[in-house]
Design an enzyme around this catalytic site. Structure first.
Site, PDB file in Angstrom:
ATOM      1  CG  HIS A 115      -2.106  -0.844   1.130  1.00 10.09           C
ATOM      2  ND1 HIS A 115      -2.074  -2.170   1.492  1.00 10.09           N
ATOM      3  CD2 HIS A 115      -3.368  -0.600   0.701  1.00 10.09           C
ATOM      4  CE1 HIS A 115      -3.266  -2.712   1.294  1.00 10.09           C
ATOM      5  NE2 HIS A 115      -4.079  -1.780   0.804  1.00 10.09           N
ATOM      6  CE  LYS A 139      -3.800  -0.572   4.922  1.00 13.86           C
ATOM      7  NZ  LYS A 139      -5.070   0.028   5.320  1.00 13.86           N
TER       8      LYS A 139
HETATM    9  P1  NAD Z   1      -7.186   9.342   5.192  1.00 14.67           P
HETATM   10  O1  NAD Z   1      -6.259   9.549   6.363  1.00 14.67           O
HETATM   11  O2  NAD Z   1      -6.855   9.966   3.882  1.00 14.67           O
HETATM   12  O3  NAD Z   1      -8.679   9.811   5.569  1.00 14.67           O
HETATM   13  C1  NAD Z   1      -9.258   9.641   6.834  1.00 14.67           C
HETATM   14  C2  NAD Z   1     -10.037  10.916   7.106  1.00 14.67           C
HETATM   15  O4  NAD Z   1     -10.826  10.761   8.293  1.00 14.67           O
HETATM   16  C3  NAD Z   1      -9.131  12.136   7.341  1.00 14.67           C
HETATM   17  O5  NAD Z   1      -9.482  13.152   6.433  1.00 14.67           O
HETATM   18  C4  NAD Z   1      -9.427  12.545   8.773  1.00 14.67           C
HETATM   19  O6  NAD Z   1      -9.405  13.948   8.935  1.00 14.67           O
HETATM   20  C5  NAD Z   1     -10.853  12.012   8.921  1.00 14.67           C
HETATM   21  N1  NAD Z   1     -11.275  11.872  10.315  1.00 14.67           N
HETATM   22  C6  NAD Z   1     -10.602  11.367  11.359  1.00 14.67           C
HETATM   23  N2  NAD Z   1     -11.350  11.473  12.478  1.00 14.67           N
HETATM   24  C7  NAD Z   1     -12.510  12.070  12.121  1.00 14.67           C
HETATM   25  C8  NAD Z   1     -13.685  12.463  12.827  1.00 14.67           C
HETATM   26  N3  NAD Z   1     -13.814  12.271  14.153  1.00 14.67           N
HETATM   27  N4  NAD Z   1     -14.699  13.054  12.125  1.00 14.67           N
HETATM   28  C9  NAD Z   1     -14.595  13.262  10.797  1.00 14.67           C
HETATM   29  N5  NAD Z   1     -13.495  12.921  10.086  1.00 14.67           N
HETATM   30  C10 NAD Z   1     -12.470  12.334  10.745  1.00 14.67           C
HETATM   31  O7  NAD Z   1      -7.312   7.756   5.032  1.00 14.67           O
HETATM   32  P2  NAD Z   1      -7.946   6.938   3.797  1.00 14.67           P
HETATM   33  O8  NAD Z   1      -6.855   6.448   2.926  1.00 14.67           O
HETATM   34  O9  NAD Z   1      -9.078   7.694   3.222  1.00 14.67           O
HETATM   35  O10 NAD Z   1      -8.511   5.658   4.579  1.00 14.67           O
HETATM   36  C11 NAD Z   1      -9.482   5.784   5.603  1.00 14.67           C
HETATM   37  C12 NAD Z   1      -9.774   4.396   6.173  1.00 14.67           C
HETATM   38  O11 NAD Z   1     -10.395   3.584   5.165  1.00 14.67           O
HETATM   39  C13 NAD Z   1      -8.531   3.623   6.626  1.00 14.67           C
HETATM   40  O12 NAD Z   1      -8.869   2.862   7.775  1.00 14.67           O
HETATM   41  C14 NAD Z   1      -8.244   2.703   5.453  1.00 14.67           C
HETATM   42  O13 NAD Z   1      -7.533   1.536   5.802  1.00 14.67           O
HETATM   43  C15 NAD Z   1      -9.656   2.376   5.022  1.00 14.67           C
HETATM   44  N6  NAD Z   1      -9.814   1.925   3.625  1.00 14.67           N
HETATM   45  C16 NAD Z   1     -10.708   0.934   3.436  1.00 14.67           C
HETATM   46  C17 NAD Z   1     -10.991   0.493   2.163  1.00 14.67           C
HETATM   47  C18 NAD Z   1     -12.058  -0.552   1.971  1.00 14.67           C
HETATM   48  O14 NAD Z   1     -12.376  -0.920   0.822  1.00 14.67           O
HETATM   49  N7  NAD Z   1     -12.695  -1.028   3.056  1.00 14.67           N
HETATM   50  C19 NAD Z   1     -10.332   1.058   1.065  1.00 14.67           C
HETATM   51  C20 NAD Z   1      -9.416   2.084   1.288  1.00 14.67           C
HETATM   52  C21 NAD Z   1      -9.171   2.521   2.584  1.00 14.67           C
END
Ligand code: NAD
Length: 266
Positions: free
Chosen positions: A155, A159
């Site tokens: 990744h 991450k």
């Molecule tokens: P990222 O860090 O770019 O985004 C996370 C966002 O959440 C940030 O903008 C942060 O400010 C926000 N956040 C944190 N606490 C918050 C709150 N209390 N209220 C509102 N917003 C809040 O990360 P990402 O790459 O977008 O990934 C996010 C999550 O999704 C990770 O856990 C990742 O592993 C997961 N993910 C899952 C899949 C899937 O298919 N299930 C795919 C990609 C990523």
């Protein structure tokens, strides 16, 4: 019309979700949250995602963001997701969770919340990875006992959890099929381990580099042959569109915990 709220809208997945909701007929964005204290609060969600003004202001107030939503789509952090579940538990609203990296205690809380509201929770919303879980079970049934099984994932450098939730889910699918407990048979990295590979273990290796969206390979290697089941995601839209599909499916479901295999009817 299905009303959607997106949490963590300014994140990598948040922006992809804003685009996916915008491009899907029958969906309406009614709320979008950012972290408490974010300087983006008040800005228009559509401008953030590059799809023009949507008339939905980013807010840190989940009460406002969730007020008109039928389904919340949440890809944030485990702590934030649990706070969102607290907020939703008595509302009858639904949630699609993509966040990964939950501890055992946090997972127990998530499961408890799903007794009150409909929840889809999947470590990976891509159709290909979801299908691969079935292929992995088949491979495990036919080759698992005679093979060394290793899971390699890669990744992007941002991450925060490792190994990925998807790699762990793949490991669980294989271990369950073989009647093994992943907590007991998983080996995370081999530094310091001496001697030959222990039978019945499932190894995990992690790569973090550049802008890799997500790659998973599960290796079944025995004497004289090797099967590799590999998935490569090239765009976050695959996860976002899968989550949107899950939100549409969830509308008709009673309270409970569902995964992407259930959404796809596999
Ligand atoms: P990222 O860090 O770019 O985004 C996370 C966002 O959440 C940030 O903008 C942060 O400010 C926000 N956040 C944190 N606490 C918050 C709150 N209390 N209220 C509102 N917003 C809040 O990360 P990402 O790459 O977008 O990934 C996010 C999550 O999704 C990770 O856990 C990742 O592993 C997961 N993910 C899952 C899949 C899937 O298919 N299930 C795919 C990609 C990523």
């Amino acid at each position: 019309m299905l009303n959607i709220a997106i949490t963590g809208a300014s994140g990598r997945m948040g922006r992809a979700l804003l685009q996916a909701v915008h491009s899907t007929e029958g969906l309406s964005l009614v709320g979008a949250t950012v972290s408490p204290g974010s300087s983006l609060a008040g800005a228009d969600a559509g401008e953030l995602a590059g799809v023009g003004n949507l008339g939905v202001a980013l807010t840190a107030d989940v009460g406002i963001a969730f007020a008109d939503a039928d389904v919340v789509i949440d890809f944030t952090t485990p702590e934030a997701t649990l706070r969102h579940l607290d907020q939703l538990e008595n509302t009858g609203k639904r949630i699609v969770i993509g966040t990964t990296g939950f501890s055992g205690t946090q997972l127990a809380r998530l499961k408890q919340a799903s007794e009150a509201i409909p929840v889809v929770f999947a470590a990976n919303y891509s159709v290909g990875v979801t299908l691969s879980l079935q292929l992995l079970r088949m491979a495990a049934r036919v080759m698992g006992e005679s093979s060394d099984i290793e899971i390699i994932e890669a990744h992007h450098r941002h991450k925060v959890d490792a190994p990925s939730g998807t790699a762990l889910r793949m490991g669980e699918a294989v271990a369950e099929t073989l009647g093994r407990d992943l907590a007991k048979c998983a080996v995370y990295g081999r530094e310091g381990q001496e001697g030959p590979r222990a039978e019945d273990t499932i190894g995990f290796a992690t790569v973090r580099a550049g802008d890799i969206v997500g790659e998973h390979t599960v290796l079944f290697a025995s004497e004289g042959e090797r099967l590799e089941i590999k998935h490569k995601a090239s765009s976050r839209q695959t996860f976002a569109l899968g989550a949107v599909r899950a939100a549409q499916w969830l509308k008709g479901q009673p309270a409970g915990l569902y995964d992407m295999e259930a959404v796809l009817g596999l």
